[in-house]
Write an enzyme that holds these catalytic residues in place. Sequence first.
Site, PDB file in Angstrom:
ATOM      1  CG  ASP A 298      -2.271   0.671   0.931  1.00  0.00           C
ATOM      2  OD1 ASP A 298      -2.244   1.847   0.507  1.00  0.00           O
ATOM      3  OD2 ASP A 298      -3.322   0.038   1.117  1.00  0.00           O
TER       4      ASP A 298
ATOM      5  CG  HIS B 245      -4.729   2.073  -1.831  1.00  0.00           C
ATOM      6  ND1 HIS B 245      -4.654   2.808  -0.671  1.00  0.00           N
ATOM      7  CD2 HIS B 245      -6.032   2.081  -2.187  1.00  0.00           C
ATOM      8  CE1 HIS B 245      -5.877   3.227  -0.332  1.00  0.00           C
ATOM      9  NE2 HIS B 245      -6.725   2.811  -1.240  1.00  0.00           N
TER      10      HIS B 245
ATOM     11  CD  GLU C 210     -10.365   3.724  -0.617  1.00  0.00           C
ATOM     12  OE1 GLU C 210     -11.188   4.302   0.094  1.00  0.00           O
ATOM     13  OE2 GLU C 210      -9.247   3.374  -0.201  1.00  0.00           O
TER      14      GLU C 210
HETATM   15  C1  ACM Z   1     -10.796  -0.616   1.426  1.00  0.00           C
HETATM   16  O1  ACM Z   1     -11.184  -0.513   2.603  1.00  0.00           O
HETATM   17  N1  ACM Z   1     -10.279   0.428   0.785  1.00  0.00           N
HETATM   18  C2  ACM Z   1     -10.933  -1.853   0.693  1.00  0.00           C
END
Ligand code: ACM
Length: 787
Positions: free
Chosen positions: A210, A285, A350
Site C-alpha cells: 500500500d 494504493h 479507490e
Molecule cells: C478498502 O477498505 N479500501 C478496501
Amino acid sequence: MRRYLILCFVMLIPGMFQAGNIPDSNLISIVPRPVTMKPAAGKFVITRFTPILVKGHGEEVTRIARFFADRIRFAGGPLLEVREITKADKNLPAVVFAVQDEHSSLPDEGYELKINPKQVLLIAKTGAGLFHGVQTLFQLLPSEISRHNLPMSFKEWELPALRITDYPRYPYRGMHLDVSRHFFPKEFIKRYIDLIAMYKMNTFHWHLTDDNGWRIEIKKYPKLMQIGAWHVDHEELPWKERPSQQPGEKVNYGGYYSQDEIREIVQYAADRYVTIIPEIEMPAHSVEVLAAYPQFSCTGGPFTVATGSYWPNIDILCAGNDSVFTFMEDVLTEVMALFPSKYIHVGGDEADKTNWKKCPKCQERIKTEGLKDEKELQSYFIRRIEKFIASKNRRMIGWDEILEGGLAPEATVMSWRGVEGGIAAARQGHDAIMTPGAYCYFDHYQADPASEPKAIGGFTTLKKVYSFEPAPGELTSTEANHILGAQGNVWTEYIPTPSQAEYMAVPRMIALSEVLWSPKNARNWHDFQHRMTGQYIRLKKMQVNYSTGSFKAEVSTKFDKKTNAVMVTLGSEQMDVPIRYTLDGNDIKSSSPEYAGPFEIKKNGVIKAGLFVDGQLKEKITEMPFLYHLAIGKPVKYLKEFSDRYPGAGNTALTDGLRGSIDHHDGLWQGFLGNDLDLIIDLGREMPVNSVQANFLQNQRSWIFLPVVVEYSLSSDGKKYHSFNEVSNNIPPKEEQVFIQPFNFQFMANSKARYIRVKAKNLGKCPSWHEGAGEPCWMFTDEIVVF
Ligand code: ACM
Ligand code: ZN
C-alpha cells in the site's frame, strides 16, 4: 453444491441432537458453536500412559496428532506417545485420530468427536476437518491448555464425555491484516494465524502492499525493498497530519518480509489449515511502487513513500504503459511462487482517475481499446491482470470497485462498501466474499470512543458483528450460493503495534467466526456471551490483549407521559453482570446503587454507569451528560424526514436529554442526507422560553458538514410564527477537525411559546474539492435544548 451437501448430511444422521441443547456448564464453552452436541455421563482422563493412535492418511494425521500432543506437553502435561493404531489396541484407553475418505457423510471441513470414559475418537474426512476437531478438543480441555512453555508434569487432563458432529456453514472464513500502514514482525503474523486457526477460520488475507510501504521481497525489483519499504518515521503525529518526506530526511520506518520468511509463514499457516491470500494493490494504493520506480506513473514523479494519509492519492500506476503490466506480471510470478493459494488479491479499490484523464498514454489506451471512459480503463487494467493470473491456474479477487466498468470474467468480488457489491457480483454469477464496513471493519471503534484507543472512526460493537448475516435476503438461493463467506478487516492506519492489532481483532473475530461456522438458526447472543466467558479465561492465559469493550453500560431514556418523568434504562452487551451508577458526578464505587430497573431523573447531571465483574469495576465506564430541559420528552413533528440510515432514537432522538458524542455512529445522532432539517416541537402548553440550542456535527472526512444556517421561530397556536432568528455558520466546510458545534439563540426577555420551529439548511452537496464532490452530503444533529 455446498448447501446440498449439508442438507444430505443432516438427513443421514438419525437421532442427531439439534443445536440449542448445549448445557449450561462452565466446562463446555466451545466457540464457534458446534452444529450438534450431545453431552453424556462421565469423562475421559488423559494420563501420561494415554497413547494417541492414528489411522489413515499417514503422515498428515500423525502430524496433527503430534500438534495435539505438543500442546499438552507445552501446557505442562506429559509427552504422549503418537503411533499407528493396530488390532491389538481395540480396548486400550486412547485418543484415536482417524481420517477416512469414505467417511462421506461429512463435509470436507467437518469432523465427528466421540468422548466416553474408555476412548476419545476424532474422525474426519480431511486433515482440515481433523484439525478443526483438535481445536474443539483444546476447548474441551481445562483452560490450562492455553498456557505454554511450562515444565513437564504428570497431572491428568480431563475431557467431558459427549458426542459432537460439526461442520462449517461457509467455506470462506477469513481475517485480513494490513501490514503496510504499520509493519508487524513475523512472530506476530504467526500469532495472528494461531488465533485464526483457534476459531476454525481458514483464510488469512495478507495486505502486503500500500502507499505506506511495500512488504514483500521481490528479487527482480530490488528498489521495492530499498525504497518502497520505508518511510519517514512520523509516529509522533496523528495519521492525517503527517507531512510528506522532505529532502534529506531519514527514511527509517518500515520493513519487509524476505522470501524465506514468507515461505516459513505460508508453511506455518498451511500446517494449521489456514490459506494465505496475498494482496498486491493495483492500480491505486501504490505510491510506494512509484517512489521506487517513478517510470510506472502517469506523470514521471518524483514520489515518496507516504508517511500517513493524503486523500485522495492521485498518483497511481499508469494504465497506458505496457511496462507497468510487465512489472506486475513479474511481481505476481514471484508472489505465486511463494503462495500456493487458489486466490490472488489485486486490490483495485479507490483508484482516483485524475491523472489517467490527463495522461496521453492512458488516453491513447482508451482510444485503441475502444473504451468508454476511465472506469472502463480500470476494468481493462484488472481484466488484463486477471488473464495473466488465470493463465497460471489461479483466480483473482478484488475489492468491489472491480465491478465498475465491467467485471473480469472469473473474478471474485470482495464487498466492502456495504454488501451491494457482493449482491451485484452474485447476481452476475460471480463468487463474492462479504466484508461490509459496518460489520466487518475491525479498525472501527468497538466501544465509546472516549475510553478507547484512537481509531479510524466507525462504531462496530461485538454484538453488531455477531448480528451480521452474510447472505442478503434479496438473493435467490442459487445466487446466495455465490456468497462464499465473509472476512474481518484490520486496517492499521491507527494501529501502530501488534498488541493493539490484537485488541482490535479480538473478540470481534470470534463473533465473526461463529457467524461463519455455526448454523444460522443456532445463533444466540446470550448463549454466545456465556460461552465467551470461558474463552476470555483462555485468552487471558494465552496473554492475548483482547478488548473488553463489550463490558460497558448502555444508557437510554424514555419520557413517561403519565408521570411527566424521564426514565433512564441501563443495559449492557453482557448477561447477569451487575451495573452500578451515579447521577451526582461522583465516581462509581462498589457502594454505588446497583441498577435494578428504569429510574427517574429530574435535573441536569451526568449519568455514570459501569459493570462490576467479580466485584471489580470494569475500567470502561459510561459517562453521559443529561440535560433536563423544557423540550424533554415532548413530541416532534418532522416536516422533512431524517435518513433511515442515521435515525438516532427516531422521533424522540432530539428531545431525549442525551447528547451525541464525537462519534457519529454512537446511535444518538440523527442524520439528514442532502435535505434540510425542518421540525416543530410541541411543548404541550404555552410557557416562557429563553433560549434554543441545536447541536450539529462537523466531520467532513465522513461527508458530514455543519448547516449553512439555523433558523428558530416561536408560535402560540402552531399557525402563526414570530420571533424569527437566524444563526449562521462561519466555520468553513473544509475544516478538518471533528467537533460538535452548538447553534444557540437567546430570545428576548418574556418570550413565550407552545410551538418551536427549527430549520437548518443543509450544505446540500459535497464541495468541489471534496472526495464526494457533487454528491449529497450529511448534516447531523442531536439534542434540541430548550430553556
Ligand atoms: C478498502 O477498505 N479500501 C478496501
Ligand atoms: Zn497514464
